[in-house]
Write a protein that holds these residues in place. Structure first.
Motif, mmCIF file in Angstrom:
data_model
loop_
_atom_site.group_PDB
_atom_site.id
_atom_site.type_symbol
_atom_site.label_atom_id
_atom_site.label_comp_id
_atom_site.label_asym_id
_atom_site.label_seq_id
_atom_site.Cartn_x
_atom_site.Cartn_y
_atom_site.Cartn_z
ATOM 1 N N SER A 1 1.448 -19.815 -16.512
ATOM 2 C CA SER A 1 1.003 -21.212 -16.443
ATOM 3 C C SER A 1 -0.177 -21.380 -15.497
ATOM 4 C CB SER A 1 2.146 -22.117 -15.968
ATOM 5 O OG SER A 1 3.050 -22.338 -17.010
ATOM 6 N N GLN A 2 -0.124 -20.674 -14.372
ATOM 7 C CA GLN A 2 -1.224 -20.811 -13.419
ATOM 8 C C GLN A 2 -2.510 -20.215 -13.987
ATOM 9 O OE1 GLN A 2 -0.883 -19.053 -9.417
ATOM 10 N NE2 GLN A 2 -1.819 -20.943 -8.698
ATOM 11 N N ARG A 3 -2.386 -19.099 -14.686
ATOM 12 C CA ARG A 3 -3.584 -18.498 -15.273
ATOM 13 C C ARG A 3 -4.198 -19.441 -16.313
ATOM 14 N NH1 ARG A 3 -3.371 -12.320 -16.885
ATOM 15 N NH2 ARG A 3 -3.237 -12.225 -14.617
ATOM 16 N N VAL A 4 -3.350 -20.080 -17.106
ATOM 17 C CA VAL A 4 -3.854 -21.007 -18.126
ATOM 18 C C VAL A 4 -4.521 -22.222 -17.457
ATOM 19 C CG1 VAL A 4 -3.146 -22.592 -19.965
ATOM 20 C CG2 VAL A 4 -2.296 -20.240 -19.941
ATOM 21 N N GLY A 5 -3.892 -22.756 -16.426
ATOM 22 C CA GLY A 5 -4.487 -23.896 -15.713
ATOM 23 C C GLY A 5 -5.845 -23.552 -15.139
ATOM 24 N N ARG A 6 -5.967 -22.365 -14.563
ATOM 25 C CA ARG A 6 -7.238 -21.940 -13.975
ATOM 26 C C ARG A 6 -8.290 -21.683 -15.057
ATOM 27 N NH1 ARG A 6 -5.048 -17.786 -9.220
ATOM 28 N NH2 ARG A 6 -4.514 -19.423 -7.711
ATOM 29 N N GLU A 7 -7.860 -21.101 -16.166
ATOM 30 C CA GLU A 7 -8.798 -20.830 -17.260
ATOM 31 C C GLU A 7 -9.379 -22.138 -17.788
ATOM 32 O OE1 GLU A 7 -9.365 -17.634 -18.460
ATOM 33 O OE2 GLU A 7 -10.054 -17.826 -20.523
ATOM 34 N N TYR A 8 -8.518 -23.133 -17.957
ATOM 35 C CA TYR A 8 -8.992 -24.413 -18.486
ATOM 36 C C TYR A 8 -9.942 -25.087 -17.492
ATOM 37 C CZ TYR A 8 -9.288 -28.826 -20.877
ATOM 38 O OH TYR A 8 -9.794 -29.934 -21.521
ATOM 39 N N ALA A 9 -9.594 -25.037 -16.201
ATOM 40 C CA ALA A 9 -10.452 -25.663 -15.178
ATOM 41 C C ALA A 9 -11.846 -25.043 -15.212
ATOM 42 C CB ALA A 9 -9.816 -25.490 -13.797
ATOM 43 N N MET A 10 -11.903 -23.730 -15.324
ATOM 44 C CA MET A 10 -13.183 -23.039 -15.353
ATOM 45 C C MET A 10 -13.952 -23.360 -16.629
ATOM 46 S SD MET A 10 -14.788 -19.930 -16.498
ATOM 47 C CE MET A 10 -13.525 -18.698 -16.733
ATOM 48 N N ALA A 11 -13.256 -23.317 -17.762
ATOM 49 C CA ALA A 11 -13.927 -23.548 -19.044
ATOM 50 C C ALA A 11 -14.465 -24.979 -19.143
ATOM 51 C CB ALA A 11 -12.971 -23.245 -20.199
ATOM 52 N N LEU A 12 -13.714 -25.940 -18.604
ATOM 53 C CA LEU A 12 -14.168 -27.332 -18.638
ATOM 54 C C LEU A 12 -15.418 -27.505 -17.767
ATOM 55 C CD1 LEU A 12 -13.878 -30.349 -19.295
ATOM 56 C CD2 LEU A 12 -12.304 -30.543 -17.364
ATOM 57 N N ALA A 13 -15.375 -26.957 -16.549
ATOM 58 C CA ALA A 13 -16.542 -27.067 -15.662
ATOM 59 C C ALA A 13 -17.764 -26.425 -16.322
ATOM 60 C CB ALA A 13 -16.236 -26.406 -14.317
ATOM 61 N N ARG A 14 -17.549 -25.281 -16.961
ATOM 62 C CA ARG A 14 -18.668 -24.584 -17.627
ATOM 63 C C ARG A 14 -19.226 -25.420 -18.782
ATOM 64 N NH1 ARG A 14 -18.393 -20.689 -22.017
ATOM 65 N NH2 ARG A 14 -20.347 -19.489 -22.131
ATOM 66 N N ASP A 15 -18.346 -26.050 -19.541
ATOM 67 C CA ASP A 15 -18.812 -26.897 -20.646
ATOM 68 C C ASP A 15 -19.761 -27.982 -20.136
ATOM 69 O OD1 ASP A 15 -17.405 -25.633 -22.711
ATOM 70 O OD2 ASP A 15 -16.791 -27.556 -23.584
ATOM 71 N N ILE A 16 -19.397 -28.562 -18.997
ATOM 72 C CA ILE A 16 -20.211 -29.652 -18.453
ATOM 73 C C ILE A 16 -21.560 -29.100 -17.974
ATOM 74 C CG2 ILE A 16 -20.320 -31.402 -16.640
ATOM 75 C CD1 ILE A 16 -17.194 -31.543 -16.863
ATOM 76 N N HIS A 17 -21.526 -27.947 -17.305
ATOM 77 C CA HIS A 17 -22.780 -27.362 -16.791
ATOM 78 C C HIS A 17 -23.744 -26.960 -17.883
ATOM 79 C CE1 HIS A 17 -20.985 -26.886 -12.761
ATOM 80 N NE2 HIS A 17 -22.192 -27.304 -12.512
ATOM 81 N N CYS A 18 -23.182 -26.490 -18.996
ATOM 82 C CA CYS A 18 -24.046 -26.098 -20.116
ATOM 83 C C CYS A 18 -24.895 -27.287 -20.551
ATOM 84 C CB CYS A 18 -23.203 -25.619 -21.293
ATOM 85 S SG CYS A 18 -22.300 -24.120 -20.948
ATOM 86 N N GLU A 19 -24.314 -28.469 -20.449
ATOM 87 C CA GLU A 19 -25.029 -29.675 -20.876
ATOM 88 C C GLU A 19 -26.128 -30.058 -19.887
ATOM 89 O OE1 GLU A 19 -20.835 -31.173 -22.876
ATOM 90 O OE2 GLU A 19 -21.655 -32.305 -21.197
ATOM 91 N N ASP A 20 -25.939 -29.723 -18.622
ATOM 92 C CA ASP A 20 -26.940 -30.056 -17.602
ATOM 93 C C ASP A 20 -28.181 -29.175 -17.694
ATOM 94 O OD1 ASP A 20 -25.652 -32.147 -16.054
ATOM 95 O OD2 ASP A 20 -24.210 -30.610 -15.454
ATOM 96 N N ARG A 21 -27.971 -27.910 -18.019
ATOM 97 C CA ARG A 21 -29.043 -26.929 -17.888
ATOM 98 C C ARG A 21 -30.292 -27.309 -18.691
ATOM 99 N NH1 ARG A 21 -30.823 -23.017 -20.710
ATOM 100 N NH2 ARG A 21 -31.943 -21.310 -19.716
ATOM 101 N N ALA A 22 -30.088 -27.711 -19.941
ATOM 102 C CA ALA A 22 -31.236 -27.984 -20.813
ATOM 103 C C ALA A 22 -32.062 -29.160 -20.291
ATOM 104 C CB ALA A 22 -30.751 -28.263 -22.234
#
Lengths: 397, 119
Positions: A325-346
């Protein structure tokens, strides 16, 4: 005007309201001055103690703006030290990998070998040299740690220690998850844009609803359509905000599930509902982190060139994953933050393209972009001080 | 792979996820993010729907053992649940913008996951 708006206005009165010159955000000559006036004489975050977990470990960090790489070691005595990663024989780069564990560091050219404390341990046929080993140590770089974060200062004689530099933030950082972190998730991107333009993107919320219409759901709405912060604060060259969250925004089904898992572990670690959960710490000049225990997110915005920046994003975690459960929670937190950053870069790159055309002479900051203005004011004052110092010393400005 | 050959790759009770093992049951965060990038919309949506239903049971089941004691079937189930994080962002959050968003993600490299044992 609402209360938050009124507070921002009051701050702006202190920091100024006028347009800001555009050239500092793209021109090479201004970047060169920033490197000399700021980046070569300020504490810079370059890593975390969990990367040097035991005696004998080391890491190498590039600092392109200074045309150097740093070798940061933890010696057999447990002490963390930093050096220019350069052999003192004839200047060859000493270590080529990114880090690991070694008993010593040997130059590939003539096998000069250095200890973790920088001392020259051995050099073949050394008696033919006209110097002493004690004078051939690696060039040291000032290094210190706060909240587990490793900072370096390229100034041979830093004007102030790290804790003085961080001011009241030093004590607050020590209470955050990062101070107890033992590992981290990381993602990296490079952007064809000036470092200030890049950094500014992450210290104003005006853009959220336009650039993150899907991923930024909980950051806007409910009477705060731009998601402006609850409060701003200033601490010398540093600055912060208290993030506003739309508590009425309904998370998506899997998001609710993953966040629920994360929240449970935050409770177990003693960070649930922490006083600093919503705090954003902008550490001058190019680092920021959130106080959140569920999104314990930091970003180092490292200038590579006037028009190139490398961003290293980390979510610092306490302990290895304890269970699925902790690994899944951490994976989602990272993936969500990355999704948002991808939008900023361009859009950051689009900003640099527009500015570097030279088409506009000024840019404008509204009252809720006050942190951007504070960064510019701080940088520009240091650049002006540097130029004055050089003029007084008889150098060219 | 036909259903019979695929059977038994996951713990009992999670057979509904068997069709997704090949594409999504991967070690390492970067590999799982890439699985999202290379998935088709219909596969993503099908995986998300099946996964969302079973995710609570999957974690309840997996949490009974320390991570170091998970067997091969368990590890596949965990990898699938981790990949669901990425598929969920595509389906729940990005929706019709997912193809456009995938292009933006190509520039942002995952260099480290939360635990070096998952690689």
């Amino acid at each position: 005007m609402d209360e938050v708006g009124a507070k921002a206005e009051a701050i702006v009165e202190r920091l100024g309201t006028g347009p800001v010159p555009a050239y500092p955000y793209y021109r090479q000559d201004y970047f060169d001055l920033e490197v000399a006036a700021v980046f070569r004489r300020t504490w810079l975050q370059v890593g975390h103690v969990c990367e040097l977990p035991e005696p004998g470990t080391y890491m190498v960090r590039p600092l392109e703006f200074a045309k150097t790489t740093l070798l940061i070691t933890r010696g057999p005595d447990g002490v963390i030290r930093a050096f220019h990663n350069v052999c003192t024989h004839r200047g060859t780069q000493l270590v080529f990998d990114e880090g690991g564990r070694k008993t010593s560091f040997t130059c590939l050219y003539h096998a000069w070998t250095f200890n973790h404390d920088g001392q020259l341990r051995s050099a073949p046929d050394f008696e033919r040299f006209y110097t002493e080993k004690s004078k051939c140590g690696l060039p040291p770089v000032a290094v210190d740690v706060c909240a587990g974060l490793i900072f370096v200062n390229l100034d041979p004689r830093p004007k102030q220690g790290l804790r003085d530099f961080l001011g009241r933030y030093a004590e607050e950082l020590e209470t955050l998850p990062v101070a107890r972190a033992t590992n981290f998730s990381e993602y990296v991107y490079e952007v064809d844009a000036n470092w200030k333009l890049t950094y500014d993107n992450f210290q104003e919320n005006y853009h959220l609803r336009f650039i993150h219409p899907r991923s930024g759901g909980a950051a806007v709405g409910e009477g705060n359509q731009f998601g402006y912060p609850v409060a701003y604060n200033f601490n010398g060259p540093h600055r912060g905000q208290t993030i506003w969250v739309n508590t009425k925004a309904a998370p998506t089904p899997f998001q609710a599930f993953a966040f629920g898992k994360q929240a449970g572990f935050a409770v177990a670690d003693g960070f649930a509902g922490g006083a600093r959960n919503k705090e954003y710490y902008g550490i001058f000049p190019n680092f920021f982190l959130l106080g959140s225990a569920t999104q314990p997110f930091s970003q180092c915005v490292m200038p590579v060139a006037a028009d190139r920046t490398r961003c290293v994003i980390r979510l610092y975690w306490i302990g290895e994953d304890r269970c699925a459960s902790q690994r899944v929670g951490r994976e989602y937190a990272m993936a969500l933050a990355r999704d948002i950053h991808c939008e900023d870069r361009a859009v950051i790159e689009a900003g640099h393209r527009g500015l570097s055309s030279g088409a506009i002479e000024h840019i404008h900051f509204q009252s809720q972009e006050v942190l951007c203005r504070h960064l510019f004011n701080t940088i520009d004052a240091m650049v002006e001080d540097y130029k004055s110092g050089r003029a007084a010393a008889g150098g060219a400005t | 792979m036909n259903a019979q050959a695929a059977a038994g790759r996951l713990p009992p009770g999670f057979e509904a996820l068997e069709p997704f093992v090949e594409h999504w049951a991967l070690a390492g965060s970067a590999n799982r993010a890439q699985a999202r990038d290379t998935s088709t919309e219909s596969d993503r949506v099908a995986f998300y729907r099946a996964g969302l239903t079973l995710a609570p049971a999957a974690l309840d089941y997996l949490d009974r053992k320390p991570l170091s004691e998970l067997d091969e079937q368990d590890r596949r189930l965990l990898s699938l649940t981790l990949s669901l994080c990425h598929a969920a962002l595509a389906v729940e959050t990005q929706g019709v913008d997912e193809p456009k968003h995938a292009k933006m993600r190509g520039h942002v490299r995952i260099t480290r996951g939360s635990d070096k044992r998952d690689a």
